[in-house]
Design a protein around this motif. Structure first.
Motif, short mmCIF file in Angstrom:
data_model
loop_
_atom_site.label_atom_id
_atom_site.label_comp_id
_atom_site.label_asym_id
_atom_site.label_seq_id
_atom_site.Cartn_x
_atom_site.Cartn_y
_atom_site.Cartn_z
N ASP A 17 46.19 40.70 28.56
CA ASP A 17 47.24 39.85 29.14
C ASP A 17 46.66 38.61 29.79
O ASP A 17 47.33 37.59 29.84
CB ASP A 17 48.04 40.64 30.18
N ALA A 18 45.45 38.70 30.31
CA ALA A 18 44.91 37.52 30.99
C ALA A 18 43.41 37.60 31.19
O ALA A 18 42.83 38.69 31.37
CB ALA A 18 45.58 37.33 32.35
N PHE A 20 40.71 35.47 33.75
CA PHE A 20 40.50 34.50 34.83
C PHE A 20 39.00 34.40 35.06
O PHE A 20 38.34 35.44 35.23
CB PHE A 20 41.19 34.98 36.12
N VAL A 46 47.27 34.90 28.94
CA VAL A 46 47.00 33.84 29.92
C VAL A 46 45.49 33.63 30.02
O VAL A 46 44.74 34.60 30.13
CB VAL A 46 47.56 34.22 31.31
N LEU A 48 42.84 31.25 32.34
CA LEU A 48 42.83 30.29 33.45
C LEU A 48 41.42 30.13 34.01
O LEU A 48 40.75 31.11 34.35
CB LEU A 48 43.78 30.77 34.56
N MET A 59 42.50 36.90 41.30
CA MET A 59 43.52 36.79 40.25
C MET A 59 43.49 38.05 39.39
O MET A 59 44.54 38.61 39.03
CB MET A 59 43.27 35.55 39.39
N GLY A 63 46.51 40.68 38.81
CA GLY A 63 46.96 41.04 37.47
C GLY A 63 46.88 42.55 37.25
O GLY A 63 47.81 43.16 36.72
N LYS A 68 48.82 44.84 34.41
CA LYS A 68 48.44 44.05 33.24
C LYS A 68 47.00 44.36 32.83
O LYS A 68 46.21 44.87 33.62
CB LYS A 68 48.59 42.56 33.56
N VAL A 70 43.75 42.89 32.28
CA VAL A 70 43.10 41.64 32.69
C VAL A 70 41.59 41.81 32.79
O VAL A 70 41.09 42.91 33.02
CB VAL A 70 43.65 41.13 34.04
#
Lengths: 354, 255
Positions: A17-18, A20, A46, A48, A59, A63, A68, A70
């Protein structure tokens, strides 16, 4: 593919999902690859670039607290900055994936490979009693495979999984088999799989709070006992170790990551000289494969631990065999990587020629 | 007229928001936190966002905000709330994500996270309680402590040569392209409570419209830390705090 690039692709394909992160050598290719592949246009992932490793890990914490999938990646100095978040995530029992592609320290150190963050990763670099599962890849294929393994274990035990790679594994290029693209979890699936997650009070369910704070000493003590029970369960089920030529060996090399690959060559050279040398490669550094090492070392005359450090894993090897055999250390420091003949010479010097 | 005939639903002029739990608050009598908590709960309720609100609580007196406002919460490490809110909002853009932070959390240890979240135009609301002191740890100097103000760590009063200047962070955030709404309010009387409520409503609406970061600073009292009665604390705030931190909108961009 390069180890760092393969890891980035594996994260997308797992259905992350992400991500960072913050750039730092020798792992910036993870963020660069993700930005170049633009997964937000395909899977909706995502990506970032945060303002610091401190922000990035928090972050990730958020998450993970939202259920999520992450991850973040960094290298040694950045990993030091992330210890705050590691401790909070462990205390909050949220599943996340952290990658540390180690470089030489202490301090700003060097940008070249190292394994000197073993203690920090395996003994809990942040404050409080906690552990993360620590996976040590020694090939680009394992950089790919351990993404899935790391997340699977993190969600299974509600803990943090780490991939602890050295700079060699992050930077080297090898052929890899990539997994098929998996879909990202839907919000409904997350609510089902992670009923504890902060997702908003849909249908006015009781509120979910992810916090590491508990001022009632008895409850906090019980929390700690619960964390420890999880760690014992992980120790029981999840130790992994590769054993090569250990059935008949007189001497055992123990090494992880890229030194294990180099030690394999040293082992072959020793066998050509007529010495029965075996290799144990811990894949999980925490939980340390105590039983596998003990079994492999049962009939040996000596053990050589090869590390890109002054001798950190060696402590766990000594503990595993309860100091019942001679255990010696060989390592290069400061970003240097030993050649196979250096390891062979160390074997001769410390054991074979004695 | 009998009392029980007066006390009936038809005559009700005020009720506690349902999202405000019945839990006893740990805040000192006279503290501004309770009022701001109530306003946050009211606005979430009036916007019908009960199922979508996610708060991020700080380290400081408001750390237990999650015990009082009945929505989902993340509890952040000291200063990291804007980073956590960034991730939550980016991962769940349909949610109403807000942080609730004090001056030490937002303007000292979390300055980097605050500025960069605002500069990235994260679609979150930052509610900033500025009482010019560290309340939870027992009244130490904050970045916003006024010159001459006595605290546990500047017991003879804050001095420029020793401690530097009080930090007015709202104007700094208003300069950033990523913020759409930066306002400074207070809750020391009814008129200002109403203005603060309207400001929180506007900020939350901005967050759902996705037009950038909204910051609602509430200049507040900490009568315990200031060692004043609640009434005297309000007077001291009006006389001293408003001079350095004047009330009003610093920025209001509509789109």
């Amino acid at each position: 593919m390069k180890g760092n690039e393969a890891l980035a692709v594996a994260a997308i394909r797992y259905g992350a999902d992400a991500y960072f992160g913050y750039p730092i050598t020798p792992q910036s290719e993870v963020l660069e690859t993700l930005e170049a592949l633009k997964p937000w246009e395909t899977t909706g992932m995502v990506v970032l670039q945060a303002e610091s490793e401190v922000a990035a890990v928090n972050m990730v914490y958020a998450g993970a607290a939202c259920g999520k999938t992450v991850l973040t990646s960094t290298s040694s100095p950045g990993f030091s900055l992330m210890q705050e978040g590691m401790s909070y995530m462990a205390a909050s029992e949220v599943p996340a994936l952290m990658i540390n592609v180690m470089r030489g320290g202490p301090g700003l150190g060097t940008i070249h490979p190292s394994q000197a963050d073993y203690f920090q990763a395996c003994k809990g670099g942040g404050h409080g009693d906690y552990h993360a599962i620590v996976l040590a890849p020694s090939s680009v294929q394992e950089m790919v495979d351990f993404v899935a393994l790391g997340w699977d274990l993190a969600f299974k035990y509600r803990c943090v999984s780490m991939i602890l790679a050295d700079g060699v594994v992050g930077q080297m290029m090898e052929k890899v088999v990539l997994p098929e693209q998996r879909p990202r979890r839907t919000e409904e699936e997350i609510r089902k799989l992670c009923p504890w997650a902060v997702t908003g009070r849909k249908d006015m369910r009781p509120r979910n709070v992810i916090t590491s704070l508990e001022l009632d000493d008895d409850i906090m003590e019980a929390n700690n006992h619960r964390f420890q029970a999880t760690y014992r369960e992980i120790e029981k089920n999840e130790t992994r170790c590769e054993l090569i030529n250990t059935e008949d060996c007189d001497y055992l090399i123990v090494a992880f990551g890229s030194p294990a690959r180099i030690s394999m060559k040293a082992m072959e050279m020793a066998r050509e000289q007529g010495y029965k040398v075996g290799l144990a490669r811990p894949i999980t550094l925490w939980p340390f494969p105590v039983n596998q090492i003990r079994e492999a070392a049962k009939n040996v005359k000596g053990i050589l631990c090869v590390e890109l450090a002054t001798g950190q894993m060696i402590e766990d090897v000594k503990l595993a065999i309860e100091c019942s055999k001679p255990v010696e250390h060989f390592g290069r420091l400061g970003g240097n990587v030993p050649a196979p003949d250096e390891i062979l010479n160390a074997l001769h010097e410390k054991f074979l020629d004695k | 007229m009998e009392l029980n005939k007066i006390i009936c639903p038809e005559n009700r002029v005020y009720k506690k928001p349902e999202l405000l739990n019945d839990t006893h608050m740990h805040y000192c009598p006279g503290c501004s936190h309770g009022v701001v908590h109530k306003l946050v709960a009211q606005v979430i309720e009036e916007m019908g966002m009960q199922e979508k609100a996610i708060g991020v609580s700080p380290v400081g007196c408001a750390v237990f905000a999650y015990n009082y406002i009945d929505v989902d919460w993340l509890q952040a490490a000291h200063g990291r709330a804007p980073a956590m809110a960034t991730a939550a909002k980016r991962l769940m853009p349909d949610k109403l994500v807000f942080t609730y932070q004090g001056d030490g959390d937002l303007a000292a240890i979390g300055t980097a996270e605050t500025i960069h979240a605002c500069n990235r135009a994260e679609n979150i609301t930052i509610i900033f309680i500025n009482n010019a002191i560290y309340g939870m740890t027992g009244g130490q100097m904050a970045p916003t402590t006024l010159l001459g103000q006595k605290t546990a760590t500047c017991p003879y009063g804050r001095r420029v040569d020793l401690n530097g200047y009080p930090l007015a962070i709202a104007p700094l955030l208003a300069q950033l392209d990523g913020t759409c709404y930066v306002t400074r309010q207070s809750v020391h009387n009814v008129a200002n409570v109403r203005k603060t409520k309207a400001a929180i409503r506007k900020a939350f609406e901005n967050s759902m419209k996705g037009i950038g970061t909204s910051v609602v600073e509430v200049v507040s009292t900490c009568n315990t830390g200031w060692k004043l009665s609640p009434e005297k604390a309000n007077e001291w705030m009006v006389e001293n705090m408003f001079a350095k931190y004047p009330l009003g909108d610093l920025k209001n961009r509509e789109e």
